[in-house]
Design an enzyme around this catalytic site. Sequence first.
Site, short mmCIF file in Angstrom:
data_model
loop_
_atom_site.label_atom_id
_atom_site.label_comp_id
_atom_site.label_asym_id
_atom_site.label_seq_id
_atom_site.Cartn_x
_atom_site.Cartn_y
_atom_site.Cartn_z
N ALA A 201 0.75 -1.19 0.19
CA ALA A 201 -0.10 0.02 -0.07
C ALA A 201 0.94 1.11 -0.04
O ALA A 201 0.65 2.17 -0.62
CB ALA A 201 -0.82 0.00 1.13
N VAL B 112 1.49 -12.39 0.94
CA VAL B 112 1.18 -13.71 0.88
C VAL B 112 1.25 -14.22 -0.43
O VAL B 112 1.31 -15.53 -0.62
CB VAL B 112 -0.07 -14.05 1.63
CG1 VAL B 112 -0.16 -13.81 2.98
CG2 VAL B 112 -1.43 -13.21 0.81
N LYS C 255 -3.68 -13.41 -15.14
CA LYS C 255 -5.19 -13.80 -14.11
C LYS C 255 -5.97 -13.31 -15.13
O LYS C 255 -6.18 -12.14 -15.39
CB LYS C 255 -5.19 -13.41 -12.86
CG LYS C 255 -6.43 -13.36 -12.33
CD LYS C 255 -6.63 -12.96 -10.92
CE LYS C 255 -8.25 -12.76 -10.52
NZ LYS C 255 -8.22 -12.45 -9.13
N THR D 299 -9.56 -7.87 -3.88
CA THR D 299 -9.68 -6.68 -3.74
C THR D 299 -8.85 -5.85 -2.89
O THR D 299 -8.83 -4.49 -2.74
CB THR D 299 -11.12 -6.34 -3.42
OG1 THR D 299 -11.43 -7.14 -2.12
CG2 THR D 299 -12.00 -6.58 -4.58
C1 FAD Z 1 -4.49 -13.39 4.44
C2 FAD Z 1 -4.58 -12.15 3.30
C3 FAD Z 1 -4.56 -12.52 1.83
C4 FAD Z 1 -4.53 -11.58 1.00
N1 FAD Z 1 -4.83 -11.61 -0.35
C5 FAD Z 1 -4.63 -10.69 -1.26
C6 FAD Z 1 -5.05 -10.85 -2.75
O1 FAD Z 1 -5.02 -12.04 -3.08
N2 FAD Z 1 -5.00 -10.02 -3.53
C7 FAD Z 1 -5.07 -8.83 -2.96
O2 FAD Z 1 -4.97 -7.74 -3.88
N3 FAD Z 1 -4.78 -8.38 -1.61
C8 FAD Z 1 -4.41 -9.38 -0.71
N4 FAD Z 1 -4.57 -9.01 0.36
C9 FAD Z 1 -4.31 -7.77 0.91
C10 FAD Z 1 -2.77 -7.18 0.70
O3 FAD Z 1 -1.91 -8.24 1.25
C11 FAD Z 1 -2.62 -6.05 1.32
O4 FAD Z 1 -3.66 -5.08 1.02
C12 FAD Z 1 -1.40 -5.26 0.83
O5 FAD Z 1 -0.19 -6.21 1.09
C13 FAD Z 1 -1.37 -4.02 1.46
O6 FAD Z 1 -0.78 -4.20 2.87
P1 FAD Z 1 -0.32 -2.88 3.51
O7 FAD Z 1 0.86 -2.45 2.84
O8 FAD Z 1 -1.32 -2.20 3.99
O9 FAD Z 1 0.30 -3.44 5.24
P2 FAD Z 1 1.47 -4.21 5.24
O10 FAD Z 1 2.10 -5.09 4.25
O11 FAD Z 1 1.12 -5.03 6.57
O12 FAD Z 1 2.81 -2.91 5.44
C14 FAD Z 1 2.59 -2.40 6.69
C15 FAD Z 1 3.91 -1.48 6.55
O13 FAD Z 1 4.01 -0.58 7.46
C16 FAD Z 1 5.32 -0.70 8.32
N5 FAD Z 1 5.23 -0.18 9.97
C17 FAD Z 1 4.13 -0.70 10.68
N6 FAD Z 1 4.48 0.01 11.93
C18 FAD Z 1 5.78 0.92 11.32
C19 FAD Z 1 6.20 1.83 12.42
N7 FAD Z 1 6.04 1.96 13.54
N8 FAD Z 1 7.19 2.43 11.89
C20 FAD Z 1 7.52 2.25 10.53
N9 FAD Z 1 6.83 1.65 9.54
C21 FAD Z 1 5.87 0.86 10.07
C22 FAD Z 1 6.00 -1.85 8.06
O14 FAD Z 1 7.17 -2.06 8.09
C23 FAD Z 1 5.35 -2.31 6.72
O15 FAD Z 1 6.23 -1.70 5.67
C24 FAD Z 1 -4.42 -10.12 1.72
C25 FAD Z 1 -4.28 -9.80 2.62
C26 FAD Z 1 -4.36 -11.06 3.70
C27 FAD Z 1 -4.27 -10.72 5.20
#
Ligand code: FAD
Length: 541
Positions: A12, A48, A79, A346
């Site tokens: 994200a 994942v 896909k 999504t």
């Molecule tokens: C089981 C599962 C299956 C999924 N399957 C899919 C799929 O098939 N297709 C799809 O589109 N999406 C899927 N998703 C969703 C997708 O994985 C996420 O939307 C995507 O990876 C974005 O994650 P994120 O960046 O929001 O969070 P994260 O990957 O958790 O990243 C969080 C970031 O914040 C940083 N951070 C946290 N705390 C601090 C701090 N104190 N200081 C500095 N940095 C910090 C971490 O280091 C990390 O870099 C799935 C999610 C799950 C849980």
Amino acid sequence: MKSLLIVGGGSAGWMTAAYLNGALNLRGKRPSVAITLLESPDIPRISVGEATIPSMRHLLSVVGFNEEDFMRAADATIKQSIKYQNWVHNDGSFYHHPFSFVPIQPLDRAGEIWLSSDQSIPFLDTCSIQTAVCNANRSPFAQAGKNLPYQLNYAYHMNAQKFADTLRDFSVARGVQHVLANMTTIDTDERGWVSGVNTDSAGRLEADLFVDCTGFRGHLIAQTLGVNFEDYSQFLLCDRAVTMHLPYHRFYPGLVRPYTTATALSNGWVWDIPMQNQRSIGYVHASDFISKEAAEAELRAYQGPGTEDISVRFVDFKVGRRKSLWKNNCVAIGLAGGFIEPLESTGLYLSDLGAVLLAEHWPRDEAAIPELSARYNRLMANRYYEILDFINMHYCLTKRTDTAFWREVQKPERINPRLAAKLAMWQHKPPSAHDFQDQWFSGMENGADVFDLSAIGGRPPVDNGGLWDHKSYECILYGMHYLDDCADRWFGTNRPKTTPLPFVARNMDSVSALQDHAHWLQNSVGMKSYHDAVAPVGWGT
Ligand SMILES: Cc1cc2nc3c(=O)[nH]c(=O)nc-3n(C[C@H](O)[C@H](O)[C@H](O)COP(=O)(O)OP(=O)(O)OC[C@H]3O[C@@H](n4cnc5c(N)ncnc54)[C@H](O)[C@@H]3O)c2cc1C
């Protein structure tokens, strides 16, 4: 506003950085906003092995990322559909939800034509070529020298960890500043606006606008600004996944499926996502109904023998969204903003949309924030509600009764009122285009008790913003046999044989002009060949 701090370097965070740098700074050629991304060196990303939807192609084009470079970097494959297996009964039956349908506007009666026939071939095979393409394991691309009368839409399966890394390198090379440090505390001013964040090794970072991409932790939006969570666990019971990666050098199935497979198991479903070097499988399940040990055993049984030495990972998740995704000068994107389970892929789409909408609603000054954020919150709420309805529908229409989980998901209280109102409407007519221009059906007012609309002006959202239209709904409704009784009532039981629409009938032969998916990956994006590896039991049938 001239400066942006993104906290969090998961998919994200890097999608937001890359997209905003593309949209607002012309990929660094005309910088107007200073973009910094703060990422923890210690807290891992979720990643994942993700499947996506076609919006990803828009993101890549604005970012300026060449498709083949992206696919090489993220081990991506093509896909074209999701294949749903064992969702109606536990009997091996399946249906597809593809991305392409034949052009049948202006009067699109494909559903009604199919319902009024004997349904001897599946709905999708009457109005889409893409399921045949998937069944033949073809890519959407024609062989050299062959022309197609259509273009098939597609998305990607990918390694989201590598995707984030590659977006990082791409963005940093184009002017985004990357800070590796742990955020320790967050400062707010007397109005409750974020004024800066403090880190363990990079001092204090300030900006005009902050994006919270800290994942499920939601450090800024939830822990600091106190935005409440709208919980959807009443309608979506799954809250945990157990995942595993199967490297091709040990488990190459002899082909690369150009679609995601979602197979219903005893207490949820398993994703099967092929990448260029491995498959990701993950059992999304409801922890109230199955233990970790039993879920892991079921995942291993899904794959078949030979995985004893392969480790699994458990990921807990909460389904729902922050009631306001943009509060004051903080916008939550990605898991920090919310999550609806991955059945329709999504997750990354919502991050992508968050970034696209932020670029469109970029506040030129602070005074613009109240109006821009209200609009942003409304559009995002729409999309969350739409995704909730659509995913909820996959579960509640099941006819499975083999476990307590499948009996539970069919209960009326597990169907959200918005979806219940749509389903009631479709007992009188099949879904059609106009249902999606104004999605307000009588019965939806009951949702007022369930959804808190106060953060989006009290007015319920009514449109789907083009995410899924009647064709997508029809794939699920007909695939799940929802309108079987209606078809008997509306058209009688003695109905003519099903025939494909003329465009499909005329062009079905063209499937053989498409390149085999694995060959295309090998020739175009450098996937290795795994001829010697052993196929898992049951694969490819
Ligand atoms: C089981 C599962 C299956 C999924 N399957 C899919 C799929 O098939 N297709 C799809 O589109 N999406 C899927 N998703 C969703 C997708 O994985 C996420 O939307 C995507 O990876 C974005 O994650 P994120 O960046 O929001 O969070 P994260 O990957 O958790 O990243 C969080 C970031 O914040 C940083 N951070 C946290 N705390 C601090 C701090 N104190 N200081 C500095 N940095 C910090 C971490 O280091 C990390 O870099 C799935 C999610 C799950 C849980």
